[in-house]
Write an enzyme that holds these catalytic residues in place. Structure first.
Site, PDB file in Angstrom:
ATOM      1  N   ASN A   9       0.800  -1.197   0.015  1.00  0.00           N
ATOM      2  CA  ASN A   9      -0.085  -0.069   0.035  1.00  0.00           C
ATOM      3  C   ASN A   9       0.884   1.251  -0.196  1.00  0.00           C
ATOM      4  O   ASN A   9       1.352   1.609   1.080  1.00  0.00           O
ATOM      5  CB  ASN A   9      -1.008  -0.162   1.472  1.00  0.00           C
ATOM      6  N   TRP A  10       1.230   1.796  -1.251  1.00  0.00           N
ATOM      7  CA  TRP A  10       1.902   3.189  -1.223  1.00  0.00           C
ATOM      8  C   TRP A  10       1.482   4.319  -0.549  1.00  0.00           C
ATOM      9  O   TRP A  10       2.153   5.262  -0.851  1.00  0.00           O
ATOM     10  CB  TRP A  10       2.388   3.296  -2.755  1.00  0.00           C
ATOM     11  N   LYS A  11       0.093   4.229  -0.306  1.00  0.00           N
ATOM     12  CA  LYS A  11      -0.841   5.470   0.028  1.00  0.00           C
ATOM     13  C   LYS A  11      -0.291   6.483  -0.999  1.00  0.00           C
ATOM     14  O   LYS A  11      -0.368   6.230  -2.247  1.00  0.00           O
ATOM     15  CB  LYS A  11      -0.209   5.816   1.493  1.00  0.00           C
ATOM     16  N   HIS A  93      -9.645   1.125   4.480  1.00  0.00           N
ATOM     17  CA  HIS A  93      -8.364   1.267   5.124  1.00  0.00           C
ATOM     18  C   HIS A  93      -8.866   2.299   6.393  1.00  0.00           C
ATOM     19  O   HIS A  93      -9.518   3.563   6.276  1.00  0.00           O
ATOM     20  CB  HIS A  93      -7.463   1.831   4.298  1.00  0.00           C
ATOM     21  N   GLU A  95      -7.122   4.772   7.569  1.00  0.00           N
ATOM     22  CA  GLU A  95      -6.823   6.430   7.172  1.00  0.00           C
ATOM     23  C   GLU A  95      -8.352   6.825   6.226  1.00  0.00           C
ATOM     24  O   GLU A  95      -8.622   7.912   6.461  1.00  0.00           O
ATOM     25  CB  GLU A  95      -5.620   6.382   6.328  1.00  0.00           C
ATOM     26  N   GLU A 166      -5.922  -4.987  10.545  1.00  0.00           N
ATOM     27  CA  GLU A 166      -4.779  -3.826  10.632  1.00  0.00           C
ATOM     28  C   GLU A 166      -5.162  -3.036  12.002  1.00  0.00           C
ATOM     29  O   GLU A 166      -5.926  -2.093  11.815  1.00  0.00           O
ATOM     30  CB  GLU A 166      -4.901  -3.120   9.426  1.00  0.00           C
ATOM     31  N   GLY A 172       1.920   2.495  10.769  1.00  0.00           N
ATOM     32  CA  GLY A 172       2.656   3.497  10.673  1.00  0.00           C
ATOM     33  C   GLY A 172       3.446   3.978  11.921  1.00  0.00           C
ATOM     34  O   GLY A 172       3.839   5.237  12.014  1.00  0.00           O
ATOM     35  N   SER A 211       2.809  -1.800  10.742  1.00  0.00           N
ATOM     36  CA  SER A 211       4.428  -1.684  10.696  1.00  0.00           C
ATOM     37  C   SER A 211       5.046  -3.155  10.525  1.00  0.00           C
ATOM     38  O   SER A 211       6.027  -3.610  11.135  1.00  0.00           O
ATOM     39  CB  SER A 211       4.532  -1.431  12.308  1.00  0.00           C
ATOM     40  N   GLY A 232       2.720  -1.099   4.283  1.00  0.00           N
ATOM     41  CA  GLY A 232       2.643   0.388   4.186  1.00  0.00           C
ATOM     42  C   GLY A 232       4.133   0.967   3.928  1.00  0.00           C
ATOM     43  O   GLY A 232       4.829   0.697   2.749  1.00  0.00           O
ATOM     44  N   GLY A 233       4.510   1.473   4.856  1.00  0.00           N
ATOM     45  CA  GLY A 233       5.843   2.459   5.080  1.00  0.00           C
ATOM     46  C   GLY A 233       6.936   1.490   4.216  1.00  0.00           C
ATOM     47  O   GLY A 233       7.748   2.022   3.632  1.00  0.00           O
TER      48      GLY A 233
HETATM   49  P1  PGA Z   1       2.483   0.643   7.726  1.00  0.00           P
HETATM   50  O1  PGA Z   1       1.084   0.808   6.982  1.00  0.00           O
HETATM   51  O2  PGA Z   1       2.959  -0.472   7.099  1.00  0.00           O
HETATM   52  O3  PGA Z   1       3.318   1.760   7.298  1.00  0.00           O
HETATM   53  O4  PGA Z   1       2.262   0.524   9.241  1.00  0.00           O
HETATM   54  C1  PGA Z   1       0.052  -0.378   6.790  1.00  0.00           C
HETATM   55  C2  PGA Z   1      -1.327   0.261   6.350  1.00  0.00           C
HETATM   56  O5  PGA Z   1      -1.463   1.322   6.403  1.00  0.00           O
HETATM   57  O6  PGA Z   1      -1.810  -0.675   5.378  1.00  0.00           O
END
Ligand code: PGA
Length: 248
Positions: A9-11, A93, A95, A166, A172, A211, A232-233
């Site tokens: 997930n590159w956001k 998600h 977010e 999640e 994050g 994470s 994500g990150g």
């Molecule tokens: P993260 O994000 O790996 O940076 O914690 C995961 C996600 O939001 O799907």
């Protein structure tokens, strides 16, 4: 260990399409795996990446709308996502829930539209906040999300969904859920799904996100035996992401 789903997930990253292209070129060289690697970049870059990299990776979007076409300025529909060759869409998600006020009802309508009008696989994100965990509400939150997000979803289509557990406190933050917490959440999700759908509930793939990195991938994929990860990150760091994707 069966082949796993490794979802990036590159956001809203990177800003430049060229930087995304460089990252994907690097990954083509370094990822050698039987796992299924699914890249979800910003939608505006998707067609370009699909043209160049679809022999190597599957692609997905990070959101879509619950209507197929019409006067919905700024929105893209599941049918459009399918038309450009994407096979996955992340839905709900945290977010989107917190920053864009998406409700379980919105998420439910999106899921129904995706499943009824396309062959796209939705990746439904659920999970509790730090406060909810502290108050021992994890099970009831997950149950409420599953029940409302999947309301009226056709039993025959339920197998097509991937559920991403999640926990919000792990996204994050660098703080990830421990093996036992992940196993407990997985068992809760399977129980809730089986209570609603019977044995089909056991066939639904469940991945973990929050994470995920090169250090904890073994505990998540091997020890907790999740069907995959949503990253994500770490998915923006080529060395780390290839290590995760190549894990076996
Ligand atoms: P993260 O994000 O790996 O940076 O914690 C995961 C996600 O939001 O799907």
């Amino acid at each position: 260990m069966k082949n796993k789903l490794i979802i990036a997930n590159w956001k809203s990253n990177p800003i430049k399409r060229n930087d995304g292209e460089k990252l994907l070129k690097n990954l083509v060289q370094t990822i050698k795996t039987n796992n299924k690697v699914i890249i979800c970049p910003p939608t505006i870059f998707l067609s370009h990446f699909l043209n160049l990299f679809s022999p190597y990776f599957q692609f997905g979007v990070q959101n879509c709308y619950s209507k197929d076409k019409g006067p919905y300025t700024g929105e893209i529909s599941p049918k459009m996502v399918q038309d450009i060759g994407c096979k996955y869409v992340i839905i709900g998600h945290s977010e989107r829930r917190s920053l864009f006020n998406e409700t379980d009802e919105d998420i439910n309508l999106k899921l129904i539209e995706i499943l009824n009008t396309t062959k796209i696989t939705p990746i439904l994100c659920i999970g509790e906040s730090r406060e909810e965990r502290a108050q021992k509400k994890t099970y009831s939150i997950i149950k409420q999300q599953i029940k409302s997000d999947l309301k009226n979803v056709d039993k025959n289509k339920i197998k097509n969904i991937i559920i991403a557990y999640e926990p919000i406190w792990a996204i994050g933050t660098g703080i990830y859920a421990h093996e036992q917490e992940i196993v407990d959440a997985k068992n809760s999700i399977v129980k809730i799904l089986c209570d609603i759908y019977g044995d089909i509930g056991r066939k639904i793939r469940i991945v973990y996100g929050g994470s995920v990195n090169a250090q904890n991938i073994e505990s998540i994929l091997k020890n907790a035996d999740m069907n995959g990860v949503l990253v994500g990150g770490a998915s923006l760091k080529p060395k780390e992401f290839s290590f995760i994707a190549n894990f076996k």
